[in-house]
Design a protein around this motif. Structure first.
Motif, mmCIF file in Angstrom:
data_model
loop_
_atom_site.group_PDB
_atom_site.id
_atom_site.type_symbol
_atom_site.label_atom_id
_atom_site.label_comp_id
_atom_site.label_asym_id
_atom_site.label_seq_id
_atom_site.Cartn_x
_atom_site.Cartn_y
_atom_site.Cartn_z
ATOM 1 N N GLY A 197 0.818 -1.206 0.000
ATOM 2 C CA GLY A 197 0.000 0.000 0.000
ATOM 3 C C GLY A 197 0.851 1.256 0.000
ATOM 4 O O GLY A 197 2.046 1.232 -0.292
ATOM 5 N N PHE A 198 0.204 2.365 0.347
ATOM 6 C CA PHE A 198 0.848 3.669 0.343
ATOM 7 C C PHE A 198 0.546 4.397 1.644
ATOM 8 O O PHE A 198 -0.505 4.195 2.251
ATOM 9 N N ASP A 199 1.482 5.245 2.057
ATOM 10 C CA ASP A 199 1.293 6.095 3.230
ATOM 11 C C ASP A 199 1.099 7.532 2.778
ATOM 12 O O ASP A 199 1.820 8.021 1.903
ATOM 13 N N LEU A 200 0.122 8.200 3.377
ATOM 14 C CA LEU A 200 -0.056 9.635 3.194
ATOM 15 C C LEU A 200 0.580 10.297 4.412
ATOM 16 O O LEU A 200 0.170 10.061 5.544
ATOM 17 N N ILE A 201 1.612 11.106 4.173
ATOM 18 C CA ILE A 201 2.409 11.680 5.245
ATOM 19 C C ILE A 201 2.260 13.195 5.231
ATOM 20 O O ILE A 201 2.324 13.823 4.175
ATOM 21 N N SER A 202 2.077 13.774 6.420
ATOM 22 C CA SER A 202 2.015 15.230 6.565
ATOM 23 C C SER A 202 2.325 15.583 8.012
ATOM 24 O O SER A 202 2.095 14.792 8.927
ATOM 25 N N ASP A 203 2.825 16.790 8.218
ATOM 26 C CA ASP A 203 3.059 17.282 9.570
ATOM 27 C C ASP A 203 1.752 17.583 10.289
ATOM 28 O O ASP A 203 1.719 17.670 11.510
ATOM 29 N N ARG A 204 0.693 17.756 9.554
ATOM 30 C CA ARG A 204 -0.607 18.082 10.154
ATOM 31 C C ARG A 204 -1.255 16.883 10.835
ATOM 32 O O ARG A 204 -2.170 17.059 11.628
ATOM 33 N N PHE A 205 -0.818 15.675 10.518
ATOM 34 C CA PHE A 205 -1.412 14.487 11.119
ATOM 35 C C PHE A 205 -0.768 14.243 12.480
ATOM 36 O O PHE A 205 0.427 14.005 12.580
ATOM 37 N N ARG A 206 -1.556 14.271 13.524
ATOM 38 C CA ARG A 206 -1.021 14.133 14.880
ATOM 39 C C ARG A 206 -0.593 12.715 15.198
ATOM 40 O O ARG A 206 0.293 12.488 15.997
ATOM 41 N N PRO A 221 1.363 8.776 9.797
ATOM 42 C CA PRO A 221 0.854 8.641 8.429
ATOM 43 C C PRO A 221 -0.446 7.835 8.360
ATOM 44 O O PRO A 221 -0.761 7.055 9.257
ATOM 45 N N ILE A 222 -1.173 8.051 7.276
ATOM 46 C CA ILE A 222 -2.406 7.308 7.026
ATOM 47 C C ILE A 222 -2.106 6.280 5.943
ATOM 48 O O ILE A 222 -1.552 6.599 4.896
ATOM 49 N N TRP A 223 -2.494 5.030 6.197
ATOM 50 C CA TRP A 223 -2.191 3.932 5.292
ATOM 51 C C TRP A 223 -3.363 3.710 4.339
ATOM 52 O O TRP A 223 -4.518 3.630 4.745
ATOM 53 N N TYR A 224 -3.040 3.603 3.056
ATOM 54 C CA TYR A 224 -4.023 3.294 2.017
ATOM 55 C C TYR A 224 -3.574 2.047 1.277
ATOM 56 O O TYR A 224 -2.394 1.884 0.974
#
Length: 106
Positions: free
Chosen positions: A50-59, A62-65
């Motif tokens: 899958g893929f990870d959505l990474i951002s500094d805004r996520f406390r 990363p979010i896994w898709y």
């Protein structure tokens, strides 16, 4: 810069007049008019699942898709987050070797 004594001067705090910070009217620096931007990265997971959505805004990290539409879903969520906060977003999609394949600015 002339330091004025304060009660907490032992901590290195000094008072500075607003003229010294902002400068006089003729010598003021122009403020940037660009809005703040959020940066999102879509990276493949190390296990290839899958893929990870990474951002500094996520406390919470990363979010896994996963699945055939993983990149599309991650992109749509990043776009939604930036629109809901009325901020500009930069979304970068990376490949397995760590190179940017796509960049989207909104």
């Amino acid at each position: 810069m002339k330091a004025m004594p304060t009660e907490q001067s032992g901590l290195g705090l000094v008072e500075i007049s607003s003229d010294e910070i902002l400068g006089n009217a003729s010598g003021r620096m122009e403020m940037s008019s660009t809005p703040a931007q959020d940066v999102y990265e879509i990276r493949p997971r190390k296990g290839g699942d899958g893929f990870d959505l990474i951002s500094d805004r996520f406390r919470r990290g990363p979010i896994w898709y996963a699945g055939p539409d993983a990149v599309r879903n991650a992109f749509a969520f990043a776009k939604y987050c930036s629109h809901s906060c009325s901020r500009w977003a930069i979304i970068r999609v990376f490949n397995e070797s760590g190179r940017v394949t796509e960049t989207h600015e909104q």
